[in-house]
Write a protein that holds these residues in place. Structure first.
Motif, short mmCIF file in Angstrom:
data_model
loop_
_atom_site.label_atom_id
_atom_site.label_comp_id
_atom_site.label_asym_id
_atom_site.label_seq_id
_atom_site.Cartn_x
_atom_site.Cartn_y
_atom_site.Cartn_z
N GLU A 207 0.82 -1.20 0.00
CA GLU A 207 0.00 0.00 0.00
C GLU A 207 0.87 1.26 0.00
OE1 GLU A 207 -3.42 2.13 2.82
OE2 GLU A 207 -2.72 0.09 3.24
N SER A 208 2.03 1.22 0.68
CA SER A 208 2.91 2.39 0.77
C SER A 208 3.57 2.72 -0.56
CB SER A 208 3.98 2.16 1.83
OG SER A 208 3.41 1.99 3.12
N VAL A 209 3.73 1.71 -1.44
CA VAL A 209 4.39 1.95 -2.74
C VAL A 209 3.38 1.96 -3.88
CG1 VAL A 209 6.57 0.98 -1.94
CG2 VAL A 209 4.90 -0.51 -3.07
N GLU A 210 2.11 2.07 -3.53
CA GLU A 210 1.06 1.96 -4.55
C GLU A 210 1.19 3.03 -5.63
OE1 GLU A 210 -3.82 1.47 -4.70
OE2 GLU A 210 -2.81 2.02 -2.84
N PHE A 211 1.53 4.26 -5.24
CA PHE A 211 1.62 5.34 -6.22
C PHE A 211 2.72 5.06 -7.24
CE2 PHE A 211 3.43 9.46 -7.56
CZ PHE A 211 2.31 9.98 -8.20
N ARG A 212 3.93 4.67 -6.76
CA ARG A 212 5.01 4.35 -7.70
C ARG A 212 4.65 3.14 -8.54
NH1 ARG A 212 10.39 5.58 -8.17
NH2 ARG A 212 10.54 6.59 -6.12
N ALA A 213 3.98 2.16 -7.95
CA ALA A 213 3.60 0.97 -8.70
C ALA A 213 2.65 1.32 -9.85
CB ALA A 213 2.95 -0.05 -7.76
N GLU A 214 1.71 2.21 -9.58
CA GLU A 214 0.77 2.62 -10.64
C GLU A 214 1.48 3.39 -11.74
OE1 GLU A 214 -2.21 4.81 -8.60
OE2 GLU A 214 -3.27 3.03 -7.84
N GLU A 215 2.45 4.21 -11.36
CA GLU A 215 3.20 4.99 -12.36
C GLU A 215 3.97 4.09 -13.33
OE1 GLU A 215 4.46 9.36 -10.69
OE2 GLU A 215 5.69 7.65 -10.09
N THR A 216 4.53 3.01 -12.81
CA THR A 216 5.39 2.14 -13.63
C THR A 216 4.65 0.92 -14.17
OG1 THR A 216 6.09 0.95 -11.63
CG2 THR A 216 7.45 2.82 -12.35
N GLY A 217 3.43 0.72 -13.72
CA GLY A 217 2.69 -0.46 -14.18
C GLY A 217 3.21 -1.74 -13.56
N ILE A 218 3.87 -1.65 -12.42
CA ILE A 218 4.41 -2.82 -11.73
C ILE A 218 3.69 -2.96 -10.38
CG2 ILE A 218 6.46 -3.95 -10.79
CD1 ILE A 218 8.15 -2.25 -12.65
N MET A 219 2.73 -3.85 -10.30
CA MET A 219 2.01 -4.06 -9.05
C MET A 219 2.59 -5.30 -8.35
SD MET A 219 -0.04 -2.97 -6.88
CE MET A 219 -0.72 -1.61 -7.84
N PRO A 220 3.19 -5.12 -7.20
CA PRO A 220 3.82 -6.26 -6.51
C PRO A 220 2.82 -7.38 -6.21
CG PRO A 220 4.53 -4.19 -5.54
CD PRO A 220 3.42 -3.85 -6.49
N ARG A 221 3.27 -8.59 -6.42
CA ARG A 221 2.46 -9.76 -6.11
C ARG A 221 2.87 -10.31 -4.74
NH1 ARG A 221 3.89 -12.80 -11.78
NH2 ARG A 221 3.05 -11.22 -13.23
N GLN A 222 1.99 -11.11 -4.16
CA GLN A 222 2.28 -11.71 -2.86
C GLN A 222 2.11 -13.22 -2.93
OE1 GLN A 222 0.44 -9.85 0.59
NE2 GLN A 222 0.07 -7.97 -0.59
N LYS A 223 3.04 -13.93 -2.32
CA LYS A 223 2.96 -15.39 -2.26
C LYS A 223 3.35 -15.81 -0.83
CE LYS A 223 4.76 -19.65 -4.30
NZ LYS A 223 5.74 -20.23 -5.27
N VAL A 224 2.35 -16.12 -0.02
CA VAL A 224 2.57 -16.48 1.38
C VAL A 224 2.19 -17.94 1.57
CG1 VAL A 224 1.95 -15.98 3.77
CG2 VAL A 224 2.12 -14.12 2.10
N ALA A 225 3.08 -18.73 2.17
CA ALA A 225 2.82 -20.14 2.40
C ALA A 225 1.61 -20.31 3.32
CB ALA A 225 4.04 -20.80 3.04
N PRO A 226 0.79 -21.33 3.08
CA PRO A 226 -0.40 -21.54 3.92
C PRO A 226 0.00 -21.90 5.35
CG PRO A 226 -0.05 -23.41 2.44
CD PRO A 226 0.90 -22.35 2.00
#
Length: 352
Positions: A207-226
């Motif tokens: 959420e803190s890097v959302e603005f930069r992510a939208e500018e570059t078109g790179i939305m971080p993904r998450q992969k958390v073990a169950p």
């Protein structure tokens, strides 16, 4: 000018004094307690003086000359020329020689550290000055242009004001990062340990890097073990760690690239990784990545507003958690930054 006559280096002035005193006492004693002639007493005194001088030369003169040489080398900082004493610790003088030698070694270490700190201080001041110049000059230039008449030109005034705000934000970020590092190092930045879910940490960081992510078109993904267990640490500081790592992963990536946050259990810990498929880093840079103001790609990070302090802050925060930052990367193949967090409570956190 000294009135004391100069003697060759191999002659012991102290030995002459000791030998002369011993010879005089011996000759006088023999003359008083026995009926020998004056000549015999003198010869006995001279013999005693010679033997005493020889003994003092063997046991004192050479070691005192060595001691004098070591002290001269310490005084003149000729530490490379120092040699350890050859004799064992069998008397007080030998012990003194070893103590002086060890003192010289300690002073060499301290002086080297002081020189390194002075060199680091000069480099640090130079880096701070350099980082300040660009935004300050830019703000001055845009402000002067506006005052010279561009303020009334609707086609440029808003653009210039946005640029001024951009560079003012760079200055603010630099001041905040410097303040954070200083507080961590001086133990003025309080840290606490609490239990939390890694998913929550990931969500707040993204959420803190959302603005930069939208500018570059790179939305971080998450992969958390169950069924991942909770981890312990300072949530806010560790959020800062992830924000800095994810921000770098986006910054040093191509538009539309991928950034992924991963978490999985490993023994009694949880491994957290920030992975990207960006420009990558040559292993030559690894030893200096967490130095203040060190940049792998100077022009790219400055153009995007980086302060050069992000990974230094990451290092200090992880160090306070008794953790290390691990890097895997190669040019053109992306990078993986990882660290671990405990799944059981820790003692109080202290800055590294």
């Amino acid at each position: 000018m000294s009135l004391v006559p100069r003697l060759p280096p191999f002659v012991s002035r102290l030995g002459l004094k000791i030998g002369g005193t011993a010879g005089a006492v011996a000759g006088l004693g023999v003359g008083l307690v026995s009926s020998v002639s004056v000549g015999v007493a003198v010869l006995f005194g001279l013999g005693t003086a010679a033997l005493t001088y020889a003994a003092s030369h063997v046991w004192l003169h050479r070691r005192l000359r060595h001691l004098q040489s070591v002290l001269h080398e310490i005084r003149t900082h000729q530490f490379d020329a120092q040699t350890p004493p050859s004799g064992p610790h069998d008397d007080e003088l030998s012990t003194l020689l070893w103590e002086v030698y060890r003192t010289g070694q300690s002073l060499e270490t301290e002086i080297r550290k002081l020189k390194e700190m002075e060199s680091y201080r000069r480099e640090f001041i130079g880096n701070v000055s350099h980082e300040l110049k660009t935004p300050i000059f830019s703000v001055q230039g845009f402000a002067e242009t506006l005052l010279d008449g561009a303020l009334t030109d609707d086609s440029v005034n808003r653009t210039f004001l946005k640029k001024i705000l951009h560079h003012a934000n760079r200055l603010d970020n630099l001041a905040r990062d410097l303040s954070t590092i200083t507080k961590i190092e001086t133990e003025e930045l309080d840290m606490s340990s609490e239990a939390f879910d890694v998913t929550e940490l990931f969500d707040t960081a993204v959420e803190s890097v959302e603005f930069r992510a939208e500018e570059t078109g790179i939305m971080p993904r998450q992969k958390v073990a169950p069924d991942l267990p909770q981890v312990y640490g300072d949530f806010d500081r560790l959020r800062r760690v992830l924000v800095n790592l994810v921000d770098n992963a986006i910054k040093y990536n191509a538009e539309g690239g991928t950034v992924q946050l991963e978490a999985e259990p490993e023994n009694d810990e949880v491994v957290i990784r920030v992975m990207d498929d960006g420009i990558g880093i040559s292993p030559d840079h690894f030893p200096r990545l967490t130095e203040r103001f060190y940049r792998v790609d100077k022009s790219r990070s400055r153009n995007q507003g980086g302060t050069g302090l992000g990974l230094a802050i990451v290092k200090h925060i992880l160090g306070a958690h008794d953790r290390e930052l691990h890097v895997e990367s190669a040019p053109g193949e992306g990078s993986t930054f990882s660290f671990t967090l405990p799944t059981s409570p820790q003692s109080s956190l202290k800055p590294a």
